[in-house]
Design an enzyme around this catalytic site. Structure first.
Site: not given
Ligand code: CAA
Length: 399
Positions: A120, A88, A242
């Site tokens: 993916c 992709e 994945h």
């Molecule tokens: N210590 C331990 N854990 C912590 C922490 C700390 N100090 N601070 C935060 N966390 C945890 C949170 O509790 C959360 O855990 P849960 O999901 O289990 O509740 C985790 O860390 C992530 O925290 P946030 O949700 O606050 O993180 P974020 O807002 O930065 O977003 C994300 C995380 C959504 C994955 C972001 O990185 C993102 O958008 N990534 C790209 C999209 C993606 O990968 N999506 C996955 C599904 S889509 C897919 O699979 C296709 C693909 O390849 C893209």
């Protein structure tokens, strides 16, 4: 309803599996330091330690050619009549990146080459298409090559889930690593959880929505798998999910476990999936390659003999398509593993400081057709040498 789970009559599947990744890496601790946040958000919260970062003279073609060349060194080219390139991170709207790979690795002209896209997921479609071709003529072999670079905007929430890798697979009858079993469960739903319009080099994502969409689609594929006569959840020795970030695999496994009437504790889930996550924790998201990086990680690092074990593969591509299928690990598979090779490509990456990473992230290619040479940085066997007259140029770094 199709026949209950069985390996296709002439057993067909993955005979060899080789990985490639980037010249550089960024430790997520350095990203957390730059952002002034707790590094445990990455190491624990999303389950990632490091992400692969491409040198200016690397791209999906150079990674794919490196992985494919390793497959050909060991197996030769006899019987290969198809190369399916899954990505992709396309480098051209028209020409398949696989055609560059075909030339770089010296495949004969009597090979069809095509590129497949559905976020993916498309390497899994390629694997199933390969099995169809081989079922029709078991003397043929198919190269399935998945190669991607996961890129999000600097400062965006997706930034910590970047990465890059290629996985090349030789698919054939009587495979040495894993026979792919019937049935497969599939699921498609039009959802805007993650996408990249043609005019952007970085993806757009609804982070939280994408996690929900992934779980919904994997659940749908699993339900279809069971409806097609698939094997029970508890019969899988391991499941490779994945892994956009490894914690996502834990969320997905728990989701399927609950659907199967189980309620595993977080530690049980972590233990069950640990071997499938070792490489992805250190590479980051590799989109199409990710689920096959997980398979390589399982086979390479599992402490014990998986011969005869049923392994699940859970593939997801945003937008969205998911597929769940099983495979049976073959006798003698350990003789075909590439443990040292994979360890070496992961360990040899050079760490970047945050400033150098930002410079690389902001580097763009000219769009006016002028001559452009990339800096020679990669130590891989192939490099993206530059552009001129709107054409990309590649070269070998070694003879
Ligand atoms: N210590 C331990 N854990 C912590 C922490 C700390 N100090 N601070 C935060 N966390 C945890 C949170 O509790 C959360 O855990 P849960 O999901 O289990 O509740 C985790 O860390 C992530 O925290 P946030 O949700 O606050 O993180 P974020 O807002 O930065 O977003 C994300 C995380 C959504 C994955 C972001 O990185 C993102 O958008 N990534 C790209 C999209 C993606 O990968 N999506 C996955 C599904 S889509 C897919 O699979 C296709 C693909 O390849 C893209």
């Amino acid at each position: 309803m199709s026949q209950p789970e069985s390996v296709t009559p002439a057993s067909i599947g993955i005979h060899d599996l080789a990985l490639a990744t980037s010249h550089y890496r960024l430790d997520l601790g350095a990203l957390a330091d730059h952002q002034g946040i707790d590094p445990a958000k990455y190491s624990v919260g999303i389950g990632q330690d490091v992400m692969s970062v491409l040198a200016p003279d690397e791209d999906i073609v150079t990674m794919a050619a490196e992985a494919t060349a390793r497959i050909l060194e060991r197996n030769g080219m006899d019987g290969i009549r198809t190369l399916l390139f899954a990505t992709e991170s396309g480098i051209d709207q028209s020409k398949s990146a696989g055609v560059y790979v075909h030339q770089l690795v010296g495949l004969p002209e009597t090979v069809r080459v095509v590129e497949l896209k559905q976020a993916c997921y498309s390497a899994t479609a390629a694997l199933q298409f390969a099995i169809g071709l081989i079922a029709r003529d078991p003397s043929q072999k198919v190269l399935v090559v998945a190669s991607d670079v996961a890129r999000y905007d600097l400062g965006s929430s997706g930034e910590s889930t970047q990465g890059a890798a290629a996985a090349a697979m030789l698919v054939q009858a009587n495979p040495g690593l894993m026979a792919v079993a019937n049935p497969a469960g599939v699921f498609t739903q039009d959802v805007m959880d993650f996408w990249r319009p043609n005019y952007r080099s970085t993806a757009l994502v609804d982070g939280k929505g994408s996690i929900k969409a992934y779980l919904n689609a994997i659940g749908g594929a699993w339900t279809d798998y069971l409806n097609q006569g698939g094997a029970p959840f508890e019969s899988f020795a391991s499941i490779c999910y994945h892994q956009p970030f490894t914690k996502m695999a834990s969320k997905a496994h728990r989701h399927l476990a609950v659907m199967a009437g189980q309620n595993p504790a977080p530690a049980e889930v972590a233990d069950y999936l640990a071997d499938t996550m070792r490489y992805n924790r250190l590479i980051g998201n590799s989109y199409t390659a990710s689920v096959y990086v997980a398979l390589a990680s399982l086979l390479d690092t599992h402490d014990g003999d998986l011969t005869g074990a049923r392994v699940g593969l859970a593939s997801y591509g945003s937008g969205s398509v998911a597929e769940f299928f099983g495979g049976v690990i073959q006798p003698g598979y350990r003789d075909l593993l590439r443990v040292q090779e994979h360890r070496s490509i992961i360990e040899r990456r050079i760490p970047l400081d945050h400033t150098a990473y930002e410079v690389l992230h902001k580097t763009t290619l000219p769009e006016d057709g002028r001559e452009y040479r990339t800096a020679a940085e990669t130590t891989g066997p192939f490099r993206f040498a530059g552009m001129g007259e709107h054409m990309r140029r590649y070269e070998r770094t070694t003879d």
